[in-house]
Design an enzyme around this catalytic site. Structure first.
Site, PDB file in Angstrom:
ATOM      1  N   SER A 164       2.204   2.982  -4.742  1.00  0.00           N
ATOM      2  CA  SER A 164       3.238   3.489  -5.637  1.00  0.00           C
ATOM      3  C   SER A 164       4.564   2.840  -5.298  1.00  0.00           C
ATOM      4  CB  SER A 164       3.365   5.016  -5.478  1.00  0.00           C
ATOM      5  OG  SER A 164       4.546   5.502  -6.088  1.00  0.00           O
ATOM      6  N   TYR A 190       5.485  10.995   1.484  1.00  0.00           N
ATOM      7  CA  TYR A 190       4.793  10.318   0.395  1.00  0.00           C
ATOM      8  C   TYR A 190       5.001   8.806   0.485  1.00  0.00           C
ATOM      9  CZ  TYR A 190       3.314   9.077  -4.350  1.00  0.00           C
ATOM     10  OH  TYR A 190       2.676   8.508  -5.432  1.00  0.00           O
TER      11      TYR A 190
END
Length: 324
Positions: A164, A190
């Site tokens: 990501s 994350y």
């Protein structure tokens, strides 16, 4: 990077269009998290091209619904198998059930994003434990199956690791990857996990591309783009508004992709002719990503996410952590 690899498709090309013209009959694919979001669209595209697809998920009700939905248009067989990536026991059980079946495509799609601090049953922080260490163990256990499929077909088997743009929020913190001795920040966590997903592709590719005379196994990381899926389950609407993802009326901002558009780069990584015999890359918008810059903002890759030394360090940590 004028010579970076590109596809003939655009950023918003649907996954079906990417796989059109490819006959995947006889190919076997696993898609983790393949019951919802971009996972189910990835599985659908591969199955419609003739691949046998197994979606590996932890919720039977969602899995059965997804299989029934995909099967309506699939040319290949579609099934599901239980897999909880936050449990090494579950991962090992999945690999044991798989046995010695050849495997052509492993799409490490499942993930968790920005959840409250929690730990897996093996004592790992949930985001890196699920997104990276779980997929690492799964991939290493299935590596012989990927090698066997490459030898049998003479064409490369492929591993696709979902990363990501969030990786820019944090490199790997090797001193405390599980937030045992530092304050927990869900976005830093994350970011670290998504960096790990990219470094995994570099590390896996380095170890298995050498079998190229038999087809080899090649791994690439994928940034799918911004898509509204169940991945946002831990984010309150207020926070999504603050991030600029949706407006005051709940409308998703321009630039977000549909789930089928979001699946397209994963599908290209799995079948694209341009990527035959190519690995260790970070792909986005159906092309090899350029280096990240402040001007680019929501695109590009940070150098630490493709650093071979960092990848080797993470591989060693992963072997120690998982026992693989």
């Amino acid at each position: 990077m004028a010579d970076r690899i590109k596809s003939p498709f655009g950023a918003y090309t649907p996954a079906r269009d990417v796989v059109a013209g490819h006959d995947l009959t006889g190919k076997v694919a696993i898609v983790t998290g393949g019951a919802t979001g971009i996972g189910v669209e990835t599985a659908r595209a591969l199955a419609e091209a003739g691949a046998e697809v197994v979606i590996a998920v932890r919720k039977p009700d969602l899995a059965e619904a997804a299989v029934a939905d995909i099967a309506r248009t699939a040319k290949g067989k579609v099934s599901w198998s239980m897999l909880d990536l936050s449990s090494f026991k579950s991962i090992r059980a999945f690999a044991q059930r798989w046995g010695d079946r050849p495997l052509n495509l492993l799409i490490n799609n499942a993930g968790v994003m920005a959840c409250p601090l929690a730990y897996t049953e093996d004592g790992l922080e949930m985001q890196i434990g699920t997104n990276h260490f779980g997929h690492f163990l799964l991939s290493v256990l299935l590596a012989p199956n990927l090698v066997a499929a490459a030898k049998a077909s003479g064409k490369s088997s492929r591993v696709v690791s979902l990363s990501s743009i969030g990786h820019r929020r944090s490199p790997m913190n090797f001193d405390d990857p599980n937030f045992r001795n530092r304050p927990y920040d869900k976005w830093e966590s994350y970011g670290q996990a998504k960096t790990a997903n990219a470094l995994f592709a570099v590390g896996f590719n380095a170890r298995f591309k050498g079998l190229a005379e038999d087809g080899g196994v090649f791994a690439n990381a994928v940034m799918p783009g911004g898509i509204m899926t169940p991945l946002q389950r831990h984010l309150p609407i207020e926070e999504q508004r603050a991030l600029g993802w949706i407006d005051e009326n709940g409308k998703v901002r321009d630039g977000f992709k549909t789930p089928e558009q979001g699946a397209s780069t994963s599908v290209w990584a799995a079948v694209g002719d341009e990527l035959e015999g190519v690995g260790g890359l970070y792909l986005e918008d159906l092309a090899q990503a350029a280096p990240w810059t402040k001007e680019a903002g929501w695109s590009g890759v940070m150098p630490y996410a493709l650093d071979p030394e960092q990848a080797d360090r993470l591989w060693a940590l992963s072997v120690e952590t998982t026992g693989a």
